[in-house]
Write an enzyme that holds these catalytic residues in place. Structure first.
Site, PDB file in Angstrom:
ATOM      1  N   SER A 113      28.512 -29.458 -55.241  1.00 54.06           N
ATOM      2  CA  SER A 113      29.534 -30.422 -54.648  1.00 54.06           C
ATOM      3  C   SER A 113      30.565 -30.864 -55.150  1.00 54.06           C
ATOM      4  O   SER A 113      31.665 -31.617 -54.508  1.00 54.06           O
ATOM      5  CB  SER A 113      28.620 -31.457 -54.053  1.00 54.06           C
ATOM      6  OG  SER A 113      27.920 -31.040 -53.018  1.00 54.06           O
ATOM      7  N   TYR A 219      26.380 -39.384 -46.502  1.00 48.94           N
ATOM      8  CA  TYR A 219      26.792 -37.905 -47.172  1.00 48.94           C
ATOM      9  C   TYR A 219      26.397 -36.566 -46.426  1.00 48.94           C
ATOM     10  O   TYR A 219      25.028 -36.573 -46.194  1.00 48.94           O
ATOM     11  CB  TYR A 219      26.292 -37.851 -48.604  1.00 48.94           C
ATOM     12  CG  TYR A 219      26.960 -36.901 -49.558  1.00 48.94           C
ATOM     13  CD1 TYR A 219      27.913 -37.161 -50.424  1.00 48.94           C
ATOM     14  CD2 TYR A 219      26.515 -35.487 -49.413  1.00 48.94           C
ATOM     15  CE1 TYR A 219      28.335 -36.262 -51.194  1.00 48.94           C
ATOM     16  CE2 TYR A 219      27.066 -34.495 -50.235  1.00 48.94           C
ATOM     17  CZ  TYR A 219      28.062 -35.081 -51.318  1.00 48.94           C
ATOM     18  OH  TYR A 219      28.648 -33.900 -51.953  1.00 48.94           O
ATOM     19  N   SER A 220      27.363 -36.035 -45.980  1.00 49.55           N
ATOM     20  CA  SER A 220      26.866 -34.709 -44.995  1.00 49.55           C
ATOM     21  C   SER A 220      27.949 -33.509 -45.509  1.00 49.55           C
ATOM     22  O   SER A 220      28.976 -33.726 -45.377  1.00 49.55           O
ATOM     23  CB  SER A 220      27.227 -35.063 -43.521  1.00 49.55           C
ATOM     24  OG  SER A 220      26.833 -33.995 -42.702  1.00 49.55           O
ATOM     25  N   ASN A 221      27.239 -32.462 -45.748  1.00 51.70           N
ATOM     26  CA  ASN A 221      27.806 -31.451 -46.078  1.00 51.70           C
ATOM     27  C   ASN A 221      28.686 -30.860 -44.843  1.00 51.70           C
ATOM     28  O   ASN A 221      29.480 -29.864 -45.111  1.00 51.70           O
ATOM     29  CB  ASN A 221      26.637 -30.096 -46.539  1.00 51.70           C
ATOM     30  CG  ASN A 221      26.342 -30.350 -47.798  1.00 51.70           C
ATOM     31  OD1 ASN A 221      27.065 -30.859 -48.678  1.00 51.70           O
ATOM     32  ND2 ASN A 221      25.046 -30.355 -48.045  1.00 51.70           N
ATOM     33  N   GLY A 366      27.885 -32.569 -58.633  1.00 49.06           N
ATOM     34  CA  GLY A 366      27.507 -31.593 -57.752  1.00 49.06           C
ATOM     35  C   GLY A 366      26.181 -30.587 -58.214  1.00 49.06           C
ATOM     36  O   GLY A 366      25.809 -30.828 -59.622  1.00 49.06           O
TER      37      GLY A 366
END
Length: 419
Positions: A113, A219-221, A366
């Site tokens: 990330s 938190y979201s991809n 990440g």
């Protein structure tokens, strides 16, 4: 970069480093989604480690810090530091299981990330050019997706959209809504599967939103894969092409790439491993090869500690964005996002290390689903930086203890040493 934009929003709050680290692990959904999914299963090795390989001036404090990380059970670590004492790079542990060689000092690794800061920079370059409005509805650029018109570009970069995280959602009451497999044997069996960014987003949109747009933080991809689609729609070029044209080539980042379906780490690299349970047996597999199209725009890039350092320094010193937009990235971070990394702004966290250390530090760490960890820290003016890669091995360790301990050690060694 002046930090007064932070102070202008209210009194500065100090987060004790180790306390913050433990608090962070108590909120796994706030970690990079891949690391959150993997935190219970990723493991390292406590195998005997060779002496650290180093480049630059001698820094016994840093050599000791990275050796202690290996002693705690990780397979290997590569670290690069720039501060008032100059440049230092070193590695400790093993390049791969069964090898006596230390990891390459500037080997390639999956940065997970940390990719999000690169993606946010691309989007903000389009904002600087007047081609994207930071507070404009994303649906106006991508009408074919049927997005909630209340979701703005800023909400994507700040994780305020409420969109379901396609790698799975973890709720405070313990409820888990699964998404694309992200750890253990289920991920391992599908680690070479290819995904298209729009496929990932449509999966997320088929699930209930976590909250109304702009009313909370999670938190979201999905947010950053949508940002990738936004870049492609506005420019008419692929995300990889825009990344090369706007960031990689201008900065000479020859060790960095957007791999797409490429599963191999090119050139010198350390190996990462997954220890997972298969029935009643524990197995270990080399996961240096993995297809990270499942994290398109959100966690799929490959880089080196040198390139990540060069990128973050250039960004913070205004080489990639106007100063006002750089400041916007860390101005008024969302207090609901508080974690061991700090509070989230636009594509980066804002961590206050306190008056006994460097004060405000910016970061985005990440991890891909397994095997690797990536660290990226800097003071706002780019004068002091820390970039690192961590690799997991075959020993049964508690990553929930080892990872925050390693992070605390490195951050303190770099940002709390006033000599």
């Amino acid at each position: 970069m002046n930090t007064s934009v932070l102070a202008a929003k209210g009194p500065r709050r100090t987060y004790p480093l180790l306390t913050g680290l433990r608090r962070r692990l108590a909120r796994p959904a706030a970690v990079t989604a891949a690391l959150a999914l993997a935190s219970a299963l990723l493991t390292g090795t406590a195998a005997a480690a060779p002496a650290a390989a180093t480049a630059g001036q001698d820094r016994p404090d840093l050599r000791q810090a990275i050796q202690e990380i290996v002693d705690d059970g990780l397979l290997g670590v590569q670290v690069r530091v720039h501060d008032e004492r100059g440049d230092w790079a070193g590695s400790a542990g093993a390049r791969k299981l069964g090898s006596a060689a230390a990891p390459p000092v500037n080997g390639r690794y999956w940065i997970g990330s940390t990719t999000k800061t690169f993606t946010a920079t691309l989007v903000l370059q389009l904002v600087a050019e007047g081609r994207v409005g930071l507070d404009s509805p994303v649906a106006g650029y991508l009408p074919e997706l049927g997005l909630d018109p209340r979701i703005t570009v800023r909400m994507l970069l700040r994780h305020n959209s409420g969109l379901f995280n396609y790698t799975g959602e973890y709720y405070p009451d313990g409820t888990v809504v699964p998404g694309i497999p992200g750890t253990g044997k289920e991920w391992l069996d599908h680690r070479f599967t290819s995904y298209h960014p729009e496929e990932l987003v449509r999966l997320a949109l088929s699930k209930p939103a976590r909250f109304e747009p702009g009313t909370n933080w999670s938190y979201s991809n999905t947010n950053y894969t949508l940002a990738l689609l936004l870049v492609e729609k506005v420019t008419g070029h692929s995300y990889a092409e825009e990344m090369r044209r706007r960031i990689l080539r201008p900065l000479g980042l020859t060790g960095t790439l957007v791999p797409g379906d490429q599963s191999r780490l090119p050139g010198p690299h350390a190996h990462g491993y997954l220890r997972y349970q298969d029935g009643d047996q524990w197995r270990v597999v080399d996961v240096s090869r993995q297809n990270l199209s499942m994290l398109a725009g959100a966690g799929d890039m490959i880089s080196t500690t040198k390139d990540v350092q060069t990128f973050f320094t250039a960004l913070l010193r205004g080489r990639l964005l106007p100063a006002a937009l750089v400041a916007e990235m860390y101005r008024d971070p969302d207090p609901r996002s508080e974690s061991l990394y700090g509070r989230y702004g636009l594509g980066m966290y804002v961590l206050d290390t306190g008056p006994d250390c460097a004060g405000v530090v910016l970061d985005h760490n990440g991890s891909p689903p397994a095997g690797y960890g990536s660290l990226m820290y800097s003071t706002p003016d780019g004068s002091r930086t820390l970039t690192a890669s961590l690799t997991m091995g075959d020993a049964a360790i508690d990553l929930g203890t080892v990872f925050p301990k390693a992070l605390d050690r490195l951050v303190k060694a770099v940002f709390c040493d006033k000599r």
